[in-house]
Design a protein around this motif. Structure first.
Motif, PDB file in Angstrom:
ATOM      1  N   LEU C 168       0.850  -1.192   0.000  1.00 11.19           N
ATOM      2  CA  LEU C 168       0.000   0.000   0.000  1.00 11.19           C
ATOM      3  C   LEU C 168       0.885   1.240   0.000  1.00 11.19           C
ATOM      4  CD1 LEU C 168      -3.217   0.478   2.081  1.00 11.19           C
ATOM      5  CD2 LEU C 168      -1.674   2.393   1.694  1.00 11.19           C
ATOM      6  N   ALA C 169       0.514   2.207  -0.865  1.00  7.49           N
ATOM      7  CA  ALA C 169       1.218   3.493  -0.882  1.00  7.49           C
ATOM      8  C   ALA C 169       0.295   4.555  -0.313  1.00  7.49           C
ATOM      9  CB  ALA C 169       1.626   3.851  -2.312  1.00  7.49           C
ATOM     10  N   ASP C 170       0.814   5.346   0.615  1.00  7.73           N
ATOM     11  CA  ASP C 170       0.018   6.424   1.198  1.00  7.73           C
ATOM     12  C   ASP C 170      -0.102   7.605   0.234  1.00  7.73           C
ATOM     13  OD1 ASP C 170      -0.546   5.250   3.630  1.00  7.73           O
ATOM     14  OD2 ASP C 170       1.336   5.927   4.550  1.00  7.73           O
ATOM     15  N   ARG C 171       0.998   7.850  -0.500  1.00  7.05           N
ATOM     16  CA  ARG C 171       1.056   9.052  -1.330  1.00  7.05           C
ATOM     17  C   ARG C 171       1.330   8.666  -2.777  1.00  7.05           C
ATOM     18  NH1 ARG C 171       4.195   9.515   3.032  1.00  7.05           N
ATOM     19  NH2 ARG C 171       6.064   8.956   1.868  1.00  7.05           N
ATOM     20  N   PRO C 172       0.842   9.494  -3.718  1.00  6.10           N
ATOM     21  CA  PRO C 172       1.195   9.238  -5.114  1.00  6.10           C
ATOM     22  C   PRO C 172       2.709   9.372  -5.281  1.00  6.10           C
ATOM     23  CG  PRO C 172      -0.589  10.836  -4.954  1.00  6.10           C
ATOM     24  CD  PRO C 172      -0.079  10.629  -3.562  1.00  6.10           C
ATOM     25  N   GLY C 173       3.249   8.636  -6.216  1.00  5.21           N
ATOM     26  CA  GLY C 173       4.692   8.734  -6.441  1.00  5.21           C
ATOM     27  C   GLY C 173       5.196   7.506  -7.174  1.00  5.21           C
ATOM     28  N   ILE C 174       6.501   7.506  -7.384  1.00  6.76           N
ATOM     29  CA  ILE C 174       7.141   6.383  -8.076  1.00  6.76           C
ATOM     30  C   ILE C 174       8.027   5.654  -7.085  1.00  6.76           C
ATOM     31  CG2 ILE C 174       8.737   5.740  -9.917  1.00  6.76           C
ATOM     32  CD1 ILE C 174       7.740   8.170 -11.474  1.00  6.76           C
ATOM     33  N   TYR C 175       7.814   4.366  -6.958  1.00  4.56           N
ATOM     34  CA  TYR C 175       8.555   3.559  -5.988  1.00  4.56           C
ATOM     35  C   TYR C 175       9.311   2.459  -6.717  1.00  4.56           C
ATOM     36  CZ  TYR C 175       5.268   5.984  -2.996  1.00  4.56           C
ATOM     37  OH  TYR C 175       4.542   6.964  -2.380  1.00  4.56           O
ATOM     38  N   GLY C 176      10.537   2.208  -6.288  1.00  2.00           N
ATOM     39  CA  GLY C 176      11.362   1.207  -6.963  1.00  2.00           C
ATOM     40  C   GLY C 176      10.974  -0.209  -6.568  1.00  2.00           C
ATOM     41  N   GLY C 177      11.106  -1.130  -7.512  1.00  2.00           N
ATOM     42  CA  GLY C 177      10.889  -2.541  -7.223  1.00  2.00           C
ATOM     43  C   GLY C 177      12.013  -3.342  -7.836  1.00  2.00           C
ATOM     44  N   ILE C 178      12.315  -4.498  -7.253  1.00  2.00           N
ATOM     45  CA  ILE C 178      13.466  -5.256  -7.735  1.00  2.00           C
ATOM     46  C   ILE C 178      13.235  -6.739  -7.477  1.00  2.00           C
ATOM     47  CG2 ILE C 178      14.749  -5.081  -5.553  1.00  2.00           C
ATOM     48  CD1 ILE C 178      17.253  -4.531  -7.340  1.00  2.00           C
ATOM     49  N   CYS C 179      13.759  -7.559  -8.377  1.00  2.00           N
ATOM     50  CA  CYS C 179      13.685  -9.012  -8.160  1.00  2.00           C
ATOM     51  C   CYS C 179      14.726  -9.372  -7.116  1.00  2.00           C
ATOM     52  CB  CYS C 179      13.973  -9.762  -9.452  1.00  2.00           C
ATOM     53  SG  CYS C 179      14.140 -11.539  -9.204  1.00  2.00           S
ATOM     54  N   SER C 180      14.314 -10.075  -6.067  1.00  2.00           N
ATOM     55  CA  SER C 180      15.291 -10.353  -5.023  1.00  2.00           C
ATOM     56  C   SER C 180      15.618 -11.834  -4.867  1.00  2.00           C
ATOM     57  CB  SER C 180      14.825  -9.760  -3.694  1.00  2.00           C
ATOM     58  OG  SER C 180      13.570 -10.282  -3.372  1.00  2.00           O
ATOM     59  N   GLU C 181      15.236 -12.649  -5.829  1.00  2.00           N
ATOM     60  CA  GLU C 181      15.685 -14.041  -5.788  1.00  2.00           C
ATOM     61  C   GLU C 181      16.536 -14.266  -7.029  1.00  2.00           C
ATOM     62  OE1 GLU C 181      14.836 -16.725  -3.412  1.00  2.00           O
ATOM     63  OE2 GLU C 181      16.631 -17.380  -4.495  1.00  2.00           O
ATOM     64  N   TYR C 182      17.745 -14.805  -6.835  1.00  2.00           N
ATOM     65  CA  TYR C 182      18.653 -14.953  -7.969  1.00  2.00           C
ATOM     66  C   TYR C 182      18.010 -15.804  -9.066  1.00  2.00           C
ATOM     67  CZ  TYR C 182      22.685 -15.791 -10.835  1.00  2.00           C
ATOM     68  OH  TYR C 182      23.523 -15.848 -11.904  1.00  2.00           O
ATOM     69  N   CYS C 183      17.999 -15.271 -10.303  1.00  2.00           N
ATOM     70  CA  CYS C 183      17.248 -15.944 -11.366  1.00  2.00           C
ATOM     71  C   CYS C 183      18.073 -16.075 -12.639  1.00  2.00           C
ATOM     72  CB  CYS C 183      15.943 -15.207 -11.626  1.00  2.00           C
ATOM     73  SG  CYS C 183      16.163 -13.460 -11.961  1.00  2.00           S
ATOM     74  N   GLY C 184      19.390 -15.959 -12.531  1.00  2.00           N
ATOM     75  CA  GLY C 184      20.224 -16.112 -13.720  1.00  2.00           C
ATOM     76  C   GLY C 184      20.966 -14.824 -14.028  1.00  2.00           C
ATOM     77  N   THR C 185      21.636 -14.804 -15.165  1.00  2.00           N
ATOM     78  CA  THR C 185      22.567 -13.715 -15.444  1.00  2.00           C
ATOM     79  C   THR C 185      21.868 -12.368 -15.621  1.00  2.00           C
ATOM     80  OG1 THR C 185      22.472 -14.451 -17.736  1.00  2.00           O
ATOM     81  CG2 THR C 185      24.396 -15.103 -16.460  1.00  2.00           C
ATOM     82  N   GLY C 186      20.574 -12.354 -15.904  1.00  2.72           N
ATOM     83  CA  GLY C 186      19.893 -11.071 -16.052  1.00  2.72           C
ATOM     84  C   GLY C 186      19.271 -10.558 -14.772  1.00  2.72           C
ATOM     85  N   HIS C 187      19.576 -11.224 -13.677  1.00  2.00           N
ATOM     86  CA  HIS C 187      18.983 -10.881 -12.374  1.00  2.00           C
ATOM     87  C   HIS C 187      19.186  -9.408 -12.012  1.00  2.00           C
ATOM     88  CE1 HIS C 187      17.806 -11.249  -8.223  1.00  2.00           C
ATOM     89  NE2 HIS C 187      19.023 -11.114  -7.756  1.00  2.00           N
TER      90      HIS C 187
END
Lengths: 833, 105, 217
Positions: C168-187
């Motif tokens: 849940l976001a309280d305020r409008p905006g842009i928030y970063g997201g990232i894959c956090s389980e190693y999934c190969g060379t493009g991780h």
């Protein structure tokens, strides 16, 4: 008998050395002595530690700056995977195994471990397996899916190369040494102690190792099972972990962490055992709370098996199930606290002296307590949802493992190296080296907590400048280089100690344990005669005891027939009950390890049709081991001194090999139970269940096999009578029938087994039964041969009784295996979604 | 007798481990079979089952502890056994989540 | 010090109640851990450098008080608190019925499908502010992990499974997201963004997204 004590001590020394010693040159390849094997384990582990450290430096170089071009993503994957693999499997476990092998017989007042040839075999398996893994790194085909090898990333679809096979085969090869060490340590601690040393008189280190060995016995089979299943999926297409064919990637995670978490405690507890030995000596006071510490270690051992899912909080397991694991993870801090406060109490009531080991104990306290505290944080489910798989976890695990293993082992190195080399430290570099490691370590990993909380996941090789992680990473990298320099200084310091250290007379630390009641460096036979123990064996007086034992005034203070003799005791009371005669040095362990290695190598190069041949050679070589075991005639009781006569171990009800069989079967049963639970888990959790096609069931072969197994177990008796030969022939025939019937089933279902995990698990369970029936067949033929050769009589029926254990085990697991397809059918048919 | 004395210091924790496994299997099986949706008055059938199992585990742990130390032996090994077995009973705290936490995903 | 905790992916810079609850738990545990660390290390240094100072307390008292009573009470309280907080996060619903999204990881990108309006987007997840968002994570190939540190915890995207996490976001905006389980060379590059929009703007944003071929799970 007019010789002076000194002269008789020298004569005894020469006689014992001729019997127990290992010749130089090529003769070293025959070494089975625990002192030599223990030192080899530790030295080899240190070489792997250096390799793992270099890999760590590559990681830190890569991460020191943003957008680093030092390593590409594929090489980086091999580097971080191998760093973990080398440190966990090739450094930590083998190092403490080596320490335990070196110390245990000496601390327990015995001359060697129960199965010296098995320790040698374990060492060669470890050396070859480790070389195999590091060789793959040099060749650029090292494992690259992370040290815990999650499927499907490590399945053939996403890792088509040989990399993952290197991990699965190499680690399984190395684990042979871990399991054999576990059995060896259990039997040695329980049976081979000085007369009078009851369980509760044992030095505390022996308690720790006893419990750790028990944990290894239960903890390693799930990993070995997981590796076999994943290799079977990769090589033969049995889809245990493939969600499209009724497998489940989570099965791998459960099997891996069911091993992987106890593993952390398996590594920590030997180090804690060393601390519980060193701290009282340095505090000049016996360990406080001996009994409660033993109870705490037992509690920790069991708790450590109830928290594996804390590596899996983010896979979507229901909260109530997570709560069991969360609470167990948190509560594990209590028995750890008991130990820490027992040490504090010992120091508080003693007169602690500052020394280099104490400095490292300070390092342990500082680092390990922090690691334990972050561990409790991570045990809290919501916090782990954020911190999981970030650098916070990396920081935590290094605080625990370096704090809980490396610092205690450094303390142990400075404490026991005088024993190994017979020389004392010069202490020019020791302090500087310690502070460099300590400061470097904390710089590296303290910063990493924050890096992780600020969002840096594990195992990324590059990160953008705007992420704001660069300063922290740079600090970590600099700290890492300082720490490495520190380790190099320690290596130099220890080398200087070994070469230029000043010799000492005896017991430089004024310790109260038996390993100091012998000359240093220790002779091959450890004690010229064995002590009688009438007090807790960490409160003895080695200075008084040493000369007495050296002059042959203890038990077994004379040689007989050139036998390598030790005393076997009642496991609880320590009352002497048998003379255990150990087998002589031989090249067979080396040859058997080479044959075992060729089996794994053949699997790696996918020459599957040749691999069974290697297994047959391994079996044949193992049978050759038995040539110098046993007796051809009944012996009268043997005098061991002090007016005591004891039977030869071959003529007793419970010799060491009897217990070895009990423990081996315990590990085997754990593997089988893991397989059954794994199949149950697939039914519970895997997608695409039930299978669309019918699960094959063959009632006829099941009935034939069941009858054959019942006949084999019924007639494979443990006593020697006139009917034994006839019975054994029938047993062999029954096993052959069961082998044919079960083999037929395997061939029948093998194609279907690649289509769905339900059938694949039936295949695996039946294959397990086939293997056991095959070994049962070999054992029955072996017993026949032993009877023919005159090794068996009514008083020498050990071979038959070992066979009996195997037959009963095979019957039990075999019947379960035969019922298994019916159960799977019921489950899959009854409640499919 | 030897084996039994060693067993006596482990029995509590073996019971704890068995109880742990039993609860975990019951919970997973119950969720798959949908027992959590089957309400018995204020609580679901699955929760009731897990609570009863937990109580049973605690009772069994207490019983084996008392039985293991029935002879009131004062040997060092017996004292270790009492400590270890009591710790196992205390560790049944791990299971109390069955009373109030979410049962299924 | 707090300035050192900010960042696009910082779990210590929460922007909603889920991440906030966890960040609070962290600060609480940090304070407790610091106190315990100082206590234990202080005792160690005391008994080393002031020999005899700990002798007034009997050995068994050291062990029973320090090794059993104190950690047991502290841990039971902490575990209970942690589980309560977990239950709170798992059940908290704000702003009416939760907004449901499917996050599908594949090597190496994130695709999102929205139950409302049957829409889809790639690499950017659009959510309304002030309303609980239930993300169902799944995968087409290997295991990935969906993580938006400032909005909530992570959840693994496992092939053949569908697990959920609440953000849940309280305020409008842009928030970063990232894959956090190693999934190969493009991780490394498997990042995404969460764009949180005020509820009044959100319908228009959603309507502007391409239609999904198949509905969200």
């Amino acid at each position: 008998m007019t010789q002076s004590p000194r002269k008789s001590a020298l004569r005894l020394h020469r006689e014992l050395t001729a019997i127990w010693g290992t010749p130089p040159g090529w003769g070293r390849l025959q070494a089975v002595n625990h002192t030599i094997i223990g030192k080899r384990f530790m030295m080899t582990a240190l070489v792997f530690f250096a390799i793992g450290g270099i890999l760590a430096m590559l990681i830190r170089t890569q991460l020191a700056t943003t957008q680093s071009a030092f390593l590409d993503a594929a090489s980086y994957a091999q580097v971080f995977t191998m760093h973990g693999v080398v440190m966990m499997f090739l450094f930590a476990i083998p190092f403490f195994e080596g320490l335990a092998m070196y110390l245990l017989p000496k601390m327990l007042g015995s001359r060697d471990l129960a199965f010296p040839r098995m320790s040698a075999y374990g060492y060669w398996c470890y050396l070859f397996g480790g070389t195999f893994l590091v060789g793959a790194l040099v060749a650029g085909v090292a494992p690259d899916g992370g040290w815990f090898m999650y499927t499907p990333l490590s399945s053939s679809t996403y890792s088509p190369g040989v990399n993952a096979d290197v991990w699965l085969l190499g680690i399984t090869f190395v684990e042979i040494s871990a399991l054999s060490a576990a059995v060896e340590i259990l039997v040695s601690v329980l049976k081979l102690r000085a007369p009078g040393m009851s369980l509760t008189r044992m030095p505390i280190f022996a308690w720790y190792m006893l419990i750790v060995a028990g944990m290894m016995l239960i903890g390693f089979p799930p990993l070995i099972l997981g590796s076999i299943l994943l290799e079977a999926e990769r090589a033969f297409g049995l889809p245990f972990f493939d969600p499209t064919r009724g497998g489940d990637p989570l099965l791998w995670q459960h099997l891996f962490w069911l091993f992987g978490h106890p593993e952390v405690y398996i590594i920590f507890l030997p180090a804690a055992g060393a601390l519980s030995t060193i701290i009282p000596t340095l505090a000049r006071r016996p360990l406080e709370g001996y009994e409660i510490v033993v109870a705490a270690v037992i509690a920790l051992a069991f708790l450590s098996f109830g928290l594996w899912v804390h590596h899996m909080y983010t896979v979507g397991i229901p909260h109530v199930a997570l709560s069991f694991f969360s609470a167990a993870s948190g509560l594990a801090a209590v028995p750890t606290g008991v130990q820490i406060f027992a040490w504090l109490a010992t120091l508080a009531h003693g007169k602690p002296r500052m020394s280099v080991p104490m400095l490292h104990i300070f390092g342990f306290m500082f680092v390990f307590v922090l690691g334990g505290l972050t561990g409790v944080m991570l045990a809290m489910v919501p916090f782990d949802w954020q911190a999981h798989d970030t650098h916070f976890v990396v920081a935590h695990l290094h605080y625990v493992l370096v704090g809980g293993f490396v610092f205690p082992m450094l303390a142990a190195a400075y404490y026991w190296l005088p024993h190994i080399f017979g020389r004392q430290a010069v202490q020019h570099l020791s302090h500087a080296a310690f502070w460099m490691i300590f400061i470097g370590f904390n710089l590296t990993f303290f910063a990493m907590h924050l890096t992780g909380l600020r969002g840096m996941p594990r195992r990324i090789s590059i990160y953008p400048p705007e992420a704001g992680w660069e300063t922290l990473n740079f600090v970590s990298s600099m700290g890492g280089f300082i720490m490495t320099t520190g380790f190099a200084l320690v290596a130099l310091d220890l080398l200087l100690l070994a070469v230029f250290g000043k010799p000492f007379r005896r017991n430089p630390w004024q310790a109260g344990t038996l390993e100091w009641a012998m000359p240093t460096p220790p002779p091959a036979y450890a004690f010229a005669s064995l002590p009688e123990i009438s007090a807790r064996a960490d409160q003895l007086d080695p200075d008084r005891l040493g000369p007495v034992l050296a002059s042959g005034q203890g038990y077994l203070g004379a040689t007989r027939h050139g036998w390598m003799e030790i005393i076997g005791v009642d496991m609880v009371t320590g009352k002497p009950e048998q003379v255990v005669v150990l087998p002589k040095r031989t090249c067979l362990p080396l040859l058997t390890a080479i044959a075992t290695g060729s089996f794994f190598a053949l699997l790696l190069v996918k020459l599957y049709w040749l691999a069974p041949l290697a297994l047959l050679i391994v079996t044949a070589l193992f049978l050759l081991w038995t040539r110098d075991c046993g007796l051809k005639s009944d012996l009268a009781a043997l005098a061991v001194g002090h007016g005591t006569d004891l039977p030869h171990h071959y003529q007793t009800a419970r010799p060491p090999s009897y217990w070895a069989m009990v423990f081996t079967l315990t590990a085997d049963a754990t593997l089988f139970a893991s397989l059954l639970f794994g199949s149950l888990f697939l039914w519970l959790s895997a997608p695409n269940w039930p299978p669309e096609s019918v699960i094959p069931i063959d009632a006829t072969t099941s009935v034939i096999s069941a009858v054959a197994l019942i006949v084999a177990a019924g007639l494979g008796r443990g006593t020697f009578t006139s009917r034994t030969v006839g019975n054994l022939c029938i047993v062999a025939v029954a096993y052959a029938v069961a082998l044919l019937a079960l083999g037929y089933v395997l061939i029948e279902i093998h194609a279907e087994a690649t289509r769905h995990a339900a059938v694949a698990s039936i295949f695996a369970v039946k294959a397990y039964a086939v293997l056991h029936v095959f070994i049962g067949l070999i054992l029955s033929l072996f017993c026949l041969w032993r009877v023919r050769r005159g090794y068996v009589s009514a008083r020498r029926d050990l071979d038959l009784r070992l066979g009996r254990q195997w037959h009963l085990f095979t019957l039990t697991t075999g019947l379960i295996a035969l019922a298994f397809p019916f159960v799977i059918n019921l489950l899959a048919g009854g409640t499919g979604p | 007798m030897s084996g039994r004395a060693v067993f006596g210091i482990l029995i509590g924790w073996i019971g704890w481990a068995g109880g742990f496994l039993l609860l975990y299997v019951l919970q997973a099986t119950g969720c798959r079979a949908g027992w959590d949706g089957h309400l018995l008055g204020p609580i679901s059938a699955l929760r009731l089952l897990l609570i009863i199992t937990t109580v049973a585990i605690v009772l069994v742990l207490i019983w084996v502890t008392v039985k293991a130390n029935r002879h009131g032996s004062t040997s060092s090994l017996a004292r270790i056994g009492v400590l270890a077995n009591s710790a196992a009973i205390l560790a049944a705290l791990c299971f109390t989540g069955v009373i109030w936490l979410r049962l299924c995903a | 010090m707090l300035a050192g905790c900010t960042g696009d992916l910082s779990a210590l810079d929460p922007a909603g109640p889920f991440a906030g609850a966890i960040a609070n738990l962290w600060w609480l545990m940090l304070a407790g851990a610091a106190a315990i660390f100082l206590l234990v290390l202080g005792l160690f240094l005391l008994v080393i450098f002031r020999p005899g100072s700990g002798r007034r307390v009997s050995p068994s008292r050291w062990i029973w008080m320090g090794g059993i009573a104190f950690p047991l009470v502290t841990l039971i309280a902490l575990i209970g608190h942690g589980l309560m907080r977990g239950e709170y996060i798992l059940n908290l619903g704000i702003g009416g019925a939760p907004f449901e999204v499917e996050a599908r990881g594949s090597r190496w990108r994130w695709d999102f499908r929205y139950a409302e309006g049957v829409r889809t987007s790639e690499a950017i997840l659009h959510i309304p502010t002030g309303r609980t968002v239930v993300v169902t994570a799944t995968s087409d190939d290997v295991i990935h992990s969906f993580w938006v540190p400032r909005l909530g915890g992570k959840i693994d995207a496992i092939p053949g499974h569908a697990a959920t996490v609440r953000i849940l976001a309280d305020r409008p905006g842009i928030y970063g997201g990232i894959c956090s389980e190693y999934c190969g060379t493009g991780h490394d590059g498997m990042v995404f963004e969460v764009h949180a929009h005020a509820p009044e703007d959100f319908a228009a944003v959603l309507a502007g997204l391409p239609e999904a071929q198949e509905p969200a799970r």
